[in-house]
Structure formats: C-alpha cells, structure tokens
Design an enzyme around this catalytic site. Structure first.
Site, PDB file in Angstrom:
ATOM      1  N   TRP A 158      -8.090 -89.189 -35.686  1.00 36.51           N
ATOM      2  CA  TRP A 158      -7.700 -88.919 -34.296  1.00 36.51           C
ATOM      3  C   TRP A 158      -8.936 -88.367 -33.573  1.00 36.51           C
ATOM      4  CZ3 TRP A 158      -5.518 -83.924 -32.150  1.00 36.51           C
ATOM      5  CH2 TRP A 158      -4.960 -84.128 -30.873  1.00 36.51           C
ATOM      6  N   ASP A 192      -3.069 -81.653 -40.979  1.00 33.32           N
ATOM      7  CA  ASP A 192      -2.542 -81.926 -39.636  1.00 33.32           C
ATOM      8  C   ASP A 192      -1.229 -82.691 -39.813  1.00 33.32           C
ATOM      9  OD1 ASP A 192      -1.996 -82.605 -37.055  1.00 33.32           O
ATOM     10  OD2 ASP A 192      -3.873 -83.649 -36.666  1.00 33.32           O
ATOM     11  N   ALA A 195       1.638 -83.912 -37.644  1.00 33.59           N
ATOM     12  CA  ALA A 195       2.067 -84.063 -36.245  1.00 33.59           C
ATOM     13  C   ALA A 195       3.204 -85.070 -36.087  1.00 33.59           C
ATOM     14  CB  ALA A 195       0.873 -84.507 -35.391  1.00 33.59           C
ATOM     15  N   LYS A 225       6.238 -84.806 -31.138  1.00 32.00           N
ATOM     16  CA  LYS A 225       6.716 -86.167 -31.409  1.00 32.00           C
ATOM     17  C   LYS A 225       8.112 -86.139 -32.025  1.00 32.00           C
ATOM     18  CE  LYS A 225       2.264 -86.856 -30.826  1.00 32.00           C
ATOM     19  NZ  LYS A 225       1.492 -87.658 -29.931  1.00 32.00           N
TER      20      LYS A 225
HETATM   21  C1  LMR Z   1      -2.137 -89.940 -29.616  1.00 34.77           C
HETATM   22  O1  LMR Z   1      -2.928 -89.952 -30.565  1.00 34.77           O
HETATM   23  O2  LMR Z   1      -1.920 -90.920 -28.916  1.00 34.77           O
HETATM   24  C2  LMR Z   1      -1.396 -88.673 -29.309  1.00 34.77           C
HETATM   25  O3  LMR Z   1      -1.585 -87.748 -30.320  1.00 34.77           O
HETATM   26  C3  LMR Z   1      -1.683 -88.160 -27.960  1.00 34.77           C
HETATM   27  C4  LMR Z   1      -2.997 -87.452 -27.864  1.00 34.77           C
HETATM   28  O4  LMR Z   1      -2.995 -86.309 -27.426  1.00 34.77           O
HETATM   29  O5  LMR Z   1      -4.023 -88.012 -28.222  1.00 34.77           O
END
Ligand code: LMR
Length: 396
Positions: free
Chosen positions: A131, A212, A214, A247
């Site tokens: 991410w 993490d 999420a 989420k």
């Molecule tokens: C994503 O990866 O699309 C979500 O976690 C939103 C973000 O804050 O990046």
C-alpha cells in the site's frame, strides 16, 4: 510567491495518486464509466450503503449518548476491549495495550513514530508492492526500509521465497511489516504453513512484527483472516498491530482505527503505552469519537453483532463471487480465485492503465490494482473485453 514567504523553501508535492482517482472519476461525464479505484466496498448497483447495523447503532447513540465530553488519549476503551477477541482470539499470550486512532493510517503513523523513537536504526522489512502509504509514512519518518518482492505481477503469484530469503538477512530488533489478510494491492495472502514459517523466523531472529490488519472479514472470514497473523504475534516478544474498522464496518470517512502494542513483559508494555499516549497527544490529542462509538454499540449488542457479521459476510461473498466471475470471463486471471479481499493486481503497464481510462472510462490505480467490488453483473463483461483488447494491444 515572494522569496521571503515562509513557504518559499517547500518543494511541491505530487497529489496522492490513488486519492486523485476519486475526483478524476467523478469528473468523467461518460455514463458507462467503471470505478475500480479506491478501496471501498460497492454493491451490485455500484453503491456503498451505510450498513444496517451501523444505522441502528447510530440511532442508539442519538437516543442514549449522555455526553460529548473528552474520553482521554486512548479514546473509547469499550471499543478497544471489544475488538480484542475479534483480532487476537480468546487466548492472548501477551500483555496488550490499545489506543483508538483516526483510521488505520493513524495507527500506522503512530506505530511507526513509536518504532522510530524506540529504535531509530531499526530496519523495516517490507514487501513490494505494498500500500503506497506504508512507504510514504516510513520515508517521512526516515526509517530505513529493506524491500523484498511480495508478488510476481506477471505470473499473478506470491513470492514467498523472497520474503524468507530477506528475513534471513534481518538483525535482532528489525521490524517486519506484514499485511494480516487481503494483501493490498495484490490480494495474495500467506497460507497457514507460510505464516507458521514466518513465525518461526520471527522468533529465531528476534524480529518485531508490525501487522497491518485493515480488511479483517473480507478475505476468508473474520476468524480465518486472523489465525495466520496470530501465529506471528505469538512468536514475537513485542509486536504492533494497526487495525482499521473503516472497511469491515463500512465506516470509511469516520476514520475508525486502533493501534495495539503487545509485549510479554508488563513493564515494557507500560513504557510503550506511555510513549504511545504522548505521541497521540501531539498528533491529534484525542481521537474522533463517533465511528468508534458505533463499533462499540454494535459489539455490545448480541443482536447488532449478529446483524453486522451477516452484512460483512454478504460483502465478502460478493467479492469472492466476483473473483470467480472475472476468472471465468478472462481465463488468464484464474489465479485471482485463490486470492483474497477487495484487490487484485493485474499484469498491466502504466500506459495500458491509462489507455483503459482514456478509451474505456475504466479507472484503476496506476499500478494495475483493481478494486473488484467496483465490478457488477452489468459492467463485468465490458471490463473483461476492454482488458483483453488492451493486453493484446489491439485498438479497442
Ligand atoms: C485503498 O488502498 O484504496 C484504501 O486503503 C484507501 C486509501 O486510503 O488508500
């Protein structure tokens, strides 16, 4: 701008590429546009409705919340305690301290600031791709990172050997950042045997996991999404876990997260807790309340908890079903069926991603990541045709 301006010495920053997609998609006038960008769940009509359990909990708060007075730096303690069995299971091998944070990002930021203060020379082992905000936070804090390949984007396959090879070079006290489930952006998670192997390495080398988590509940289910990462937590002396309810409770803009610190030693945990409180104080003083209060009200009620779990399961099933449908429509994407969560990383070059956007109004992250939940029964075939044409380089 005058050269005497206090801002004159700043370097311009590019807008966040992922978040920019929200506005770009909104501005696109084409009626058949498809949003596979930012990670929010969508139903088959393309909507992200407020969960019914959340609406019911909001009503409870309207009726009975006695005060809006401050709760203190940890936020809502009931929220933090009620999440613990969901995250850590019934038997926790460590002492645990939690603070409520603004979203998972707040938890990651706080956790990384704590690690920087505790061990400025620690290296953070991190899979690529990850991410983007992971690397942005680590870079801003000037924490040294060691990158290994998490995923082979061409073969659509997890590269587990790269992780294990990288961890063999780690030193005691180094950090390993792991996605607890529903890997973002690839959807490629470790299986239980792989989690056990990571746990063995973490214990043998004295590493500190930063997990993490999420998307719990959106992969294989609430419990199976957590069992693997729990093996790693159990193997470590100390660990951090950044959690998000954005989420799995559909609370996105309420920004509902938590940072948990774990230690085998109560005094060590007290020391970490005092530093976490102090860091939270200077970041946001006290976290916003509403979203965490909603989660607490749901988890305090058996009926609302059952309703929430049912709604979450329906979301999970929809995404799993979309994986099957997409693999059927595009046979080369068959590996997506054994991956989990909202995201898949398609073998597309940035120019192909741009072409899908310009020629077909299909929006996805520049990396080739799609949010599967943006597909619907009506748009999936259009997406499949455009994707295959794009791969073959034919004019679409
Ligand atoms: C994503 O990866 O699309 C979500 O976690 C939103 C973000 O804050 O990046």
């Amino acid at each position: 701008m005058t050269s005497s301006s206090v801002f004159a010495g700043l370097s311009p920053q590019a807008p966040d590429a992922l978040l920019s997609l929200i506005g770009a998609y909104r501005r696109d006038p084409r009626a058949d546009k498809i949003d596979l960008g930012v990670g929010v769940f969508r139903d088959d009509l393309g909507a992200t409705p407020v969960m019914r359990a959340v609406k019911a909990a909001e009503q409870v708060l309207v009726n009975v919340q006695p005060s809006k007075a401050y709760l203190g730096p940890e936020g809502d303690i009931g929220y933090l305690d009620l999440l613990k069995p969901i995250i850590f299971g019934a038997d926790v091998s460590h002492e645990v301290f939690g603070v409520q944070t603004p979203g998972g990002t707040g938890a990651l930021r706080l956790g990384c600031e704590l690690l920087k203060a505790a061990k400025p020379d620690a290296r953070v082992f991190i899979g690529a791709p990850t991410w983007p905000n992971h690397t942005q936070i680590l870079d801003q804090l000037r924490l040294e990172t060691v990158t290994f390949r998490h995923y082979d984007q061409r073969a659509l396959r997890l590269d587990f050997d790269a992780l294990m090879t990288a961890l063999e070079t780690a030193r005691a006290g180094d950090i390993v950042l792991l996605h607890g489930c529903c890997h973002n952006p690839s959807g490629a998670d470790y299986d239980l045997a792989q989690w056990a192997a990571i746990a063995e390495t973490v214990a043998r080398k004295g590493l500190t996991p930063l997990i993490d988590l999420a998307y719990q509940g959106l992969g294989l289910g609430l419990e199976p999404d957590a069992v693997g990462m729990r093996l790693v937590l159990a193997a470590a002396d100390d660990a951090l876990l950044a959690y998000s309810c954005d989420k799995n409770f559909g609370l996105y803009r309420e920004r509902v997260g938590a940072l948990y610190a774990l230690s085998r030693d109560a005094d060590t945990l007290d020391l970490a807790a005092s530093n976490i409180r102090a860091l939270a104080r200077t970041n946001w003083s006290m976290p916003p309340d509403h979203g965490a209060a909603i989660v607490r009200v749901i988890l305090e009620s058996e009926a609302l908890t059952t309703q929430w779990k049912g709604e979450l399961e329906a979301m999970r099933t929809r995404v799993t079903d979309l994986r099957l449908r997409l693999a059927k429509a595009v046979p080369s994407l068959a590996p997506l069926v054994s991956q989990h969560g909202l995201f898949a990383l398609l073998p597309l070059a940035p120019a192909q991603v741009a072409r899908l956007r310009e020629d077909h109004a299909i929006y996805m992250a520049g990396s080739g990541r799609i949010n599967l939940a943006g597909l619907t029964v009506t748009n999936l075939d259009k997406f499949a045709r455009a994707y295959e044409a794009c791969l073959q380089g034919e004019p679409a």
